[in-house]
Design a protein around this motif. Structure first.
Motif, PDB file in Angstrom:
ATOM      1  N   THR A  68     -91.111   6.994  21.872  1.00  0.00           N
ATOM      2  CA  THR A  68     -91.347   7.311  20.248  1.00  0.00           C
ATOM      3  C   THR A  68     -90.992   8.700  19.918  1.00  0.00           C
ATOM      4  O   THR A  68     -91.054   8.932  18.808  1.00  0.00           O
ATOM      5  N   GLN A  71     -87.997   8.879  17.428  1.00  0.00           N
ATOM      6  CA  GLN A  71     -88.301   8.404  16.059  1.00  0.00           C
ATOM      7  C   GLN A  71     -89.245   9.553  15.425  1.00  0.00           C
ATOM      8  O   GLN A  71     -89.131   9.705  14.173  1.00  0.00           O
ATOM      9  N   ARG A  72     -89.845  10.319  16.189  1.00  0.00           N
ATOM     10  CA  ARG A  72     -90.701  11.428  15.651  1.00  0.00           C
ATOM     11  C   ARG A  72     -89.809  12.698  15.199  1.00  0.00           C
ATOM     12  O   ARG A  72     -89.928  13.176  14.008  1.00  0.00           O
ATOM     13  N   ALA A  75     -88.414  11.415  12.020  1.00  0.00           N
ATOM     14  CA  ALA A  75     -89.557  11.632  10.925  1.00  0.00           C
ATOM     15  C   ALA A  75     -89.626  13.011  10.362  1.00  0.00           C
ATOM     16  O   ALA A  75     -90.150  13.175   9.142  1.00  0.00           O
ATOM     17  N   PHE A 189     -96.774  14.574  14.558  1.00  0.00           N
ATOM     18  CA  PHE A 189     -97.450  13.374  13.946  1.00  0.00           C
ATOM     19  C   PHE A 189     -98.371  12.890  14.466  1.00  0.00           C
ATOM     20  O   PHE A 189     -99.002  11.752  14.127  1.00  0.00           O
ATOM     21  N   HIS A 190     -98.970  13.391  15.607  1.00  0.00           N
ATOM     22  CA  HIS A 190    -100.198  12.579  16.273  1.00  0.00           C
ATOM     23  C   HIS A 190    -101.375  12.719  15.067  1.00  0.00           C
ATOM     24  O   HIS A 190    -101.430  13.421  14.248  1.00  0.00           O
ATOM     25  N   ILE A 236     -93.125   5.997  12.359  1.00  0.00           N
ATOM     26  CA  ILE A 236     -94.778   6.472  12.948  1.00  0.00           C
ATOM     27  C   ILE A 236     -95.499   5.302  12.386  1.00  0.00           C
ATOM     28  O   ILE A 236     -95.234   4.571  11.727  1.00  0.00           O
ATOM     29  N   THR A 237     -96.666   5.351  13.194  1.00  0.00           N
ATOM     30  CA  THR A 237     -97.492   4.242  12.836  1.00  0.00           C
ATOM     31  C   THR A 237     -98.245   4.614  11.449  1.00  0.00           C
ATOM     32  O   THR A 237     -98.391   5.784  10.797  1.00  0.00           O
ATOM     33  N   GLU A 240    -100.774   7.171  11.589  1.00  0.00           N
ATOM     34  CA  GLU A 240    -100.113   8.640  11.721  1.00  0.00           C
ATOM     35  C   GLU A 240     -99.681   8.956  10.027  1.00  0.00           C
ATOM     36  O   GLU A 240     -99.566  10.302   9.855  1.00  0.00           O
ATOM     37  N   THR A 241     -99.212   8.018   9.601  1.00  0.00           N
ATOM     38  CA  THR A 241     -98.812   8.547   8.066  1.00  0.00           C
ATOM     39  C   THR A 241    -100.173   8.833   7.193  1.00  0.00           C
ATOM     40  O   THR A 241    -100.034   9.713   6.478  1.00  0.00           O
ATOM     41  N   THR A 244    -101.096  11.997   8.155  1.00  0.00           N
ATOM     42  CA  THR A 244     -99.974  13.015   7.445  1.00  0.00           C
ATOM     43  C   THR A 244    -100.431  13.530   6.108  1.00  0.00           C
ATOM     44  O   THR A 244    -100.612  14.551   5.520  1.00  0.00           O
TER      45      THR A 244
END
Length: 272
Positions: A68, A71-72, A75, A189-190, A236-237, A240-241, A244
């Protein structure tokens, strides 16, 4: 009968070339912890250099889902673009010689920009912000400082929003045109607090008005159905959004730069 007029090829932006250009691997960055390949992208006589990080070359991490990181990275670029600060170089996800990966415009850093320093004394000089004390050998310590620079301060806000767990000095790229870029955002983004950064110099200080305005815009854009929320959805999941958006709301509620939580090492290792 006259010959048909030749239509010149369209001039492509770096973003166009990143997405459409022919990707050729030229070398490898051996110091990188994951596969990071130095490449060129060419299309109709135009060429740029870039970094290509294939998903297949990512090493598993205990606290981030496998496969992932690319993708991060994208993001982080999307959030950077949403701020209007353009702190992350143009970035895309695309196929390459080793499969899908993150492809990012190569930034040639200038060697004369002084952003970090080790100094004697207990307090930094004007124009610098203290990070903390560092061992420099033979039982000696020195004060690690970073520049009191608006560009760094914007990056500090971005890192707080994306929960960057690895803001090292080597991830700061001052360009010849005076802009400053941040790179290597794979461990961001964790949903849990993992902020690790060298940019603690403003910890606890009020956020600049500019940052508050940007954060208000991010808050709206991160609401369900918002532009940024939609752009992050494939990267992201949902949790995670949501996290954020919660970090943005927390920054607005406090009105201050975050401080180390004490639950996680505050400074990455190695710091540079």
């Amino acid at each position: 009968m006259s010959a048909p007029e030749r239509i010149p090829p369209r001039s492509m932006t770096p973003a166009d070339l990143l997405a459409e250009g022919e990707l050729t691997v030229r070398g490898r960055l051996r110091e990188a912890s994951n596969a990071a390949l130095y490449c060129t992208l060419a299309h109709e006589g135009q060429e740029i250099t870039c970094i290509y990080k294939p998903v297949a070359g990512e090493r598993p991490l205990w606290d981030f889902p496998d496969g992932t990181l690319a993708q991060r990275e994208l993001a982080a670029y999307e959030v950077s673009e949403a701020t209007g600060w353009q702190l992350v170089p143009p970035t895309v996800l695309r196929d390459g010689p080793y499969g899908e990966g993150m492809v990012q415009l190569w930034i040639e850093a200038t060697a004369d920009a002084e952003l970090l320093a080790l100094v004697d004394g207990e307090e930094p000089e004007p124009g610098w912000k203290a990070i903390g004390f560092a061992e420099v050998g033979e039982g000696q310590t020195a004060l690690l400082v970073h520049a009191d620079d608006e560009r760094l301060r914007r990056l500090a806000v971005l890192d707080a929003v994306i929960n960057n767990a690895d803001r090292k000095g080597g991830h700061l790229l001052p360009a010849a045109d005076g802009r400053l870029y941040g790179i290597d955002h794979g461990v961001s983004f964790h949903a849990e607090n993992k902020l690790r950064t060298l940019l603690w110099g403003w910890a606890g200080e009020p956020l600049p008005e500019e940052a508050v305005a940007v954060l208000k815009g991010l808050k709206e854009s991160l609401l369900p159905g918002g532009t940024l929320a939609e752009r992050l959805a494939p990267l992201i999941t949902p949790a995670e959004t949501d996290a954020t958006r919660a970090r943005v709301e927390a920054l607005l509620a406090s009105g201050k730069h975050p401080e180390p939580s004490g639950e996680w090492p505050a400074i990455p290792w190695p710091p540079v």
